[in-house]
Design a protein around this motif. Sequence first.
Motif, PDB file in Angstrom:
ATOM      1  N   ILE A  14       0.845  -1.228  -0.077  1.00  0.00           N
ATOM      2  CA  ILE A  14      -0.087  -0.101  -0.015  1.00  0.00           C
ATOM      3  C   ILE A  14       1.034   1.443   0.004  1.00  0.00           C
ATOM      4  O   ILE A  14       0.653   2.063  -0.775  1.00  0.00           O
ATOM      5  CB  ILE A  14      -0.930  -0.025   1.083  1.00  0.00           C
ATOM      6  N   HIS A  15       1.929   1.162   0.915  1.00  0.00           N
ATOM      7  CA  HIS A  15       2.849   2.593   1.082  1.00  0.00           C
ATOM      8  C   HIS A  15       4.007   1.899   1.499  1.00  0.00           C
ATOM      9  O   HIS A  15       4.082   1.205   2.394  1.00  0.00           O
ATOM     10  CB  HIS A  15       2.008   3.256   2.069  1.00  0.00           C
ATOM     11  N   ASP A  16       5.260   2.381   1.127  1.00  0.00           N
ATOM     12  CA  ASP A  16       6.538   2.040   1.504  1.00  0.00           C
ATOM     13  C   ASP A  16       6.942   3.115   2.828  1.00  0.00           C
ATOM     14  O   ASP A  16       6.931   4.313   2.578  1.00  0.00           O
ATOM     15  CB  ASP A  16       7.511   2.488   0.300  1.00  0.00           C
ATOM     16  N   ALA A  18       9.231   3.887   3.838  1.00  0.00           N
ATOM     17  CA  ALA A  18      10.657   4.602   4.091  1.00  0.00           C
ATOM     18  C   ALA A  18      10.206   5.911   3.535  1.00  0.00           C
ATOM     19  O   ALA A  18      11.000   6.948   3.861  1.00  0.00           O
ATOM     20  CB  ALA A  18      11.729   3.898   2.838  1.00  0.00           C
ATOM     21  N   LEU A  19       9.265   6.101   2.565  1.00  0.00           N
ATOM     22  CA  LEU A  19       8.801   7.356   2.221  1.00  0.00           C
ATOM     23  C   LEU A  19       8.383   8.374   3.350  1.00  0.00           C
ATOM     24  O   LEU A  19       8.758   9.654   3.312  1.00  0.00           O
ATOM     25  CB  LEU A  19       7.526   7.431   1.517  1.00  0.00           C
ATOM     26  N   CYS A  20       8.062   7.880   4.418  1.00  0.00           N
ATOM     27  CA  CYS A  20       7.614   8.783   5.495  1.00  0.00           C
ATOM     28  C   CYS A  20       9.064   9.153   6.280  1.00  0.00           C
ATOM     29  O   CYS A  20       8.669  10.290   6.730  1.00  0.00           O
ATOM     30  CB  CYS A  20       6.604   7.724   6.591  1.00  0.00           C
ATOM     31  N   LYS A  21      10.002   8.507   6.120  1.00  0.00           N
ATOM     32  CA  LYS A  21      11.255   8.942   6.856  1.00  0.00           C
ATOM     33  C   LYS A  21      12.075   9.899   6.278  1.00  0.00           C
ATOM     34  O   LYS A  21      12.470  10.772   6.798  1.00  0.00           O
ATOM     35  CB  LYS A  21      12.023   7.427   6.825  1.00  0.00           C
ATOM     36  N   GLU A  22      11.522  10.120   4.928  1.00  0.00           N
ATOM     37  CA  GLU A  22      12.298  11.151   4.050  1.00  0.00           C
ATOM     38  C   GLU A  22      11.261  12.430   3.985  1.00  0.00           C
ATOM     39  O   GLU A  22      11.632  13.376   3.213  1.00  0.00           O
ATOM     40  CB  GLU A  22      12.630  10.688   2.754  1.00  0.00           C
ATOM     41  N   CYS A  23      10.078  12.261   4.466  1.00  0.00           N
ATOM     42  CA  CYS A  23       8.808  13.060   4.279  1.00  0.00           C
ATOM     43  C   CYS A  23       8.981  14.338   4.848  1.00  0.00           C
ATOM     44  O   CYS A  23       9.037  14.469   6.122  1.00  0.00           O
ATOM     45  CB  CYS A  23       7.579  12.605   4.440  1.00  0.00           C
ATOM     46  N   PHE A  24       9.062  15.676   4.298  1.00  0.00           N
ATOM     47  CA  PHE A  24       9.284  16.586   4.939  1.00  0.00           C
ATOM     48  C   PHE A  24       7.710  17.636   4.803  1.00  0.00           C
ATOM     49  O   PHE A  24       7.611  18.861   4.880  1.00  0.00           O
ATOM     50  CB  PHE A  24      10.199  17.789   4.677  1.00  0.00           C
ATOM     51  N   ARG A  25       6.927  16.883   4.431  1.00  0.00           N
ATOM     52  CA  ARG A  25       5.236  17.648   4.057  1.00  0.00           C
ATOM     53  C   ARG A  25       4.524  17.347   5.371  1.00  0.00           C
ATOM     54  O   ARG A  25       3.741  18.172   5.901  1.00  0.00           O
ATOM     55  CB  ARG A  25       4.920  17.191   2.867  1.00  0.00           C
ATOM     56  N   GLY A  26       4.382  16.100   5.749  1.00  0.00           N
ATOM     57  CA  GLY A  26       3.554  15.725   6.567  1.00  0.00           C
ATOM     58  C   GLY A  26       1.912  15.938   6.443  1.00  0.00           C
ATOM     59  O   GLY A  26       1.361  16.380   7.592  1.00  0.00           O
ATOM     60  N   SER A  27       1.976  15.975   5.508  1.00  0.00           N
ATOM     61  CA  SER A  27       0.618  16.284   5.121  1.00  0.00           C
ATOM     62  C   SER A  27      -0.497  15.477   5.842  1.00  0.00           C
ATOM     63  O   SER A  27      -1.827  15.750   5.844  1.00  0.00           O
ATOM     64  CB  SER A  27       0.113  16.498   3.544  1.00  0.00           C
ATOM     65  N   CYS A  28      -0.248  13.959   6.168  1.00  0.00           N
ATOM     66  CA  CYS A  28      -1.091  13.274   6.755  1.00  0.00           C
ATOM     67  C   CYS A  28      -1.612  13.796   8.185  1.00  0.00           C
ATOM     68  O   CYS A  28      -2.580  13.181   8.728  1.00  0.00           O
ATOM     69  CB  CYS A  28      -0.438  11.904   6.847  1.00  0.00           C
ATOM     70  N   CYS A  29      -1.044  14.789   8.677  1.00  0.00           N
ATOM     71  CA  CYS A  29      -1.260  15.470  10.089  1.00  0.00           C
ATOM     72  C   CYS A  29      -1.981  16.258  10.017  1.00  0.00           C
ATOM     73  O   CYS A  29      -2.515  17.202  10.780  1.00  0.00           O
ATOM     74  CB  CYS A  29      -0.054  15.820  10.818  1.00  0.00           C
ATOM     75  N   GLU A 100      -0.097   3.765  13.133  1.00  0.00           N
ATOM     76  CA  GLU A 100      -0.524   2.590  11.934  1.00  0.00           C
ATOM     77  C   GLU A 100      -0.374   3.492  10.661  1.00  0.00           C
ATOM     78  O   GLU A 100      -0.281   2.750   9.917  1.00  0.00           O
ATOM     79  CB  GLU A 100      -1.659   2.194  12.438  1.00  0.00           C
ATOM     80  N   PHE A 101      -0.663   4.707  10.528  1.00  0.00           N
ATOM     81  CA  PHE A 101      -1.130   5.331   9.308  1.00  0.00           C
ATOM     82  C   PHE A 101       0.134   5.209   8.312  1.00  0.00           C
ATOM     83  O   PHE A 101       1.298   5.150   8.609  1.00  0.00           O
ATOM     84  CB  PHE A 101      -1.208   6.794   9.529  1.00  0.00           C
ATOM     85  N   PRO A 102       0.000   4.820   7.202  1.00  0.00           N
ATOM     86  CA  PRO A 102      -1.109   4.862   6.384  1.00  0.00           C
ATOM     87  C   PRO A 102      -2.234   3.704   6.415  1.00  0.00           C
ATOM     88  O   PRO A 102      -2.941   3.385   5.413  1.00  0.00           O
ATOM     89  CB  PRO A 102      -0.772   5.145   4.900  1.00  0.00           C
ATOM     90  N   GLU A 114      -6.560  11.312   0.397  1.00  0.00           N
ATOM     91  CA  GLU A 114      -6.684  12.520   0.580  1.00  0.00           C
ATOM     92  C   GLU A 114      -5.486  12.919   1.338  1.00  0.00           C
ATOM     93  O   GLU A 114      -5.110  14.070   1.023  1.00  0.00           O
ATOM     94  CB  GLU A 114      -8.052  12.847   1.282  1.00  0.00           C
ATOM     95  N   LEU A 115      -5.086  12.110   2.374  1.00  0.00           N
ATOM     96  CA  LEU A 115      -4.070  12.655   3.371  1.00  0.00           C
ATOM     97  C   LEU A 115      -2.550  12.645   2.816  1.00  0.00           C
ATOM     98  O   LEU A 115      -1.729  13.596   3.229  1.00  0.00           O
ATOM     99  CB  LEU A 115      -3.817  12.092   4.700  1.00  0.00           C
ATOM    100  N   CYS A 116      -1.971  11.507   2.327  1.00  0.00           N
ATOM    101  CA  CYS A 116      -0.829  11.561   1.859  1.00  0.00           C
ATOM    102  C   CYS A 116      -0.406  12.056   0.379  1.00  0.00           C
ATOM    103  O   CYS A 116      -1.205  11.670  -0.666  1.00  0.00           O
ATOM    104  CB  CYS A 116      -0.434  10.155   1.993  1.00  0.00           C
ATOM    105  N   HIS A 117       0.546  12.999   0.309  1.00  0.00           N
ATOM    106  CA  HIS A 117       0.756  13.547  -1.008  1.00  0.00           C
ATOM    107  C   HIS A 117       1.237  12.484  -1.974  1.00  0.00           C
ATOM    108  O   HIS A 117       1.084  12.628  -3.416  1.00  0.00           O
ATOM    109  CB  HIS A 117       1.640  14.753  -0.868  1.00  0.00           C
ATOM    110  N   HIS A 118       1.976  11.429  -1.518  1.00  0.00           N
ATOM    111  CA  HIS A 118       2.166  10.471  -2.314  1.00  0.00           C
ATOM    112  C   HIS A 118       1.029   9.603  -3.074  1.00  0.00           C
ATOM    113  O   HIS A 118       1.184   9.259  -4.057  1.00  0.00           O
ATOM    114  CB  HIS A 118       3.181   9.311  -1.635  1.00  0.00           C
ATOM    115  N   ALA A 119       0.172   9.512  -2.251  1.00  0.00           N
ATOM    116  CA  ALA A 119      -0.900   8.805  -2.599  1.00  0.00           C
ATOM    117  C   ALA A 119      -1.884   9.515  -3.701  1.00  0.00           C
ATOM    118  O   ALA A 119      -2.466   8.806  -4.519  1.00  0.00           O
ATOM    119  CB  ALA A 119      -1.779   8.563  -1.390  1.00  0.00           C
TER     120      ALA A 119
END
Length: 130
Positions: A14-16, A18-29, A100-102, A114-119
């Motif tokens: 569904i989602h890697d 590793a993408l979250c570790k490098e994410c500087f957008r944090g749009s899921c919050c 747990e997200f995503p 809607e929340l993750c920019h990668h998605a």
Amino acid sequence: MRMKKKFDHKKLKIHDPALCKECFRGSCCRWGVETDLLEVAQILEKRLDIPKPWFEFLGRDKSFPSGYKFSTLLKNRRCIFQDDNMRCRIYEVRPRFCSEFPLEDGKRASYYDELCHHARAKKKKKKKGR
Ligand code: SF4
Ligand code: SF4
């Protein structure tokens, strides 16, 4: 309190993470998160220089371990606990839905697209390819 489960992301595809570790957008919050009274109690023990209140009471809900559901408040259209670098200031005691997200109970979280920019980007690309 419900135990935090580990999921096999590779298998779920569904989602890697590793993408979250490098994410500087944090749009899921950006919508904050629903949280249980027991989690709220744990978070309230933290000393943070964020003026209270931090939560809003949403009501009774049997699907939550304590039966009481809250939501984190928003500040500047972000969860009140997100710092200027888009990191979570309560990371070690963040609510289950955040850790747990995503995913949510081993499945794609309801608002992942809607929340993750990668998605979102993936969805857009897929639409264009049609
Ligand atoms: S779920 Fe998406 S938006 Fe959230 S931290 Fe991971 S990559 Fe970033
Ligand atoms: S508690 Fe932390 S991880 Fe959860 S939505 Fe707020 S900033 Fe994001």
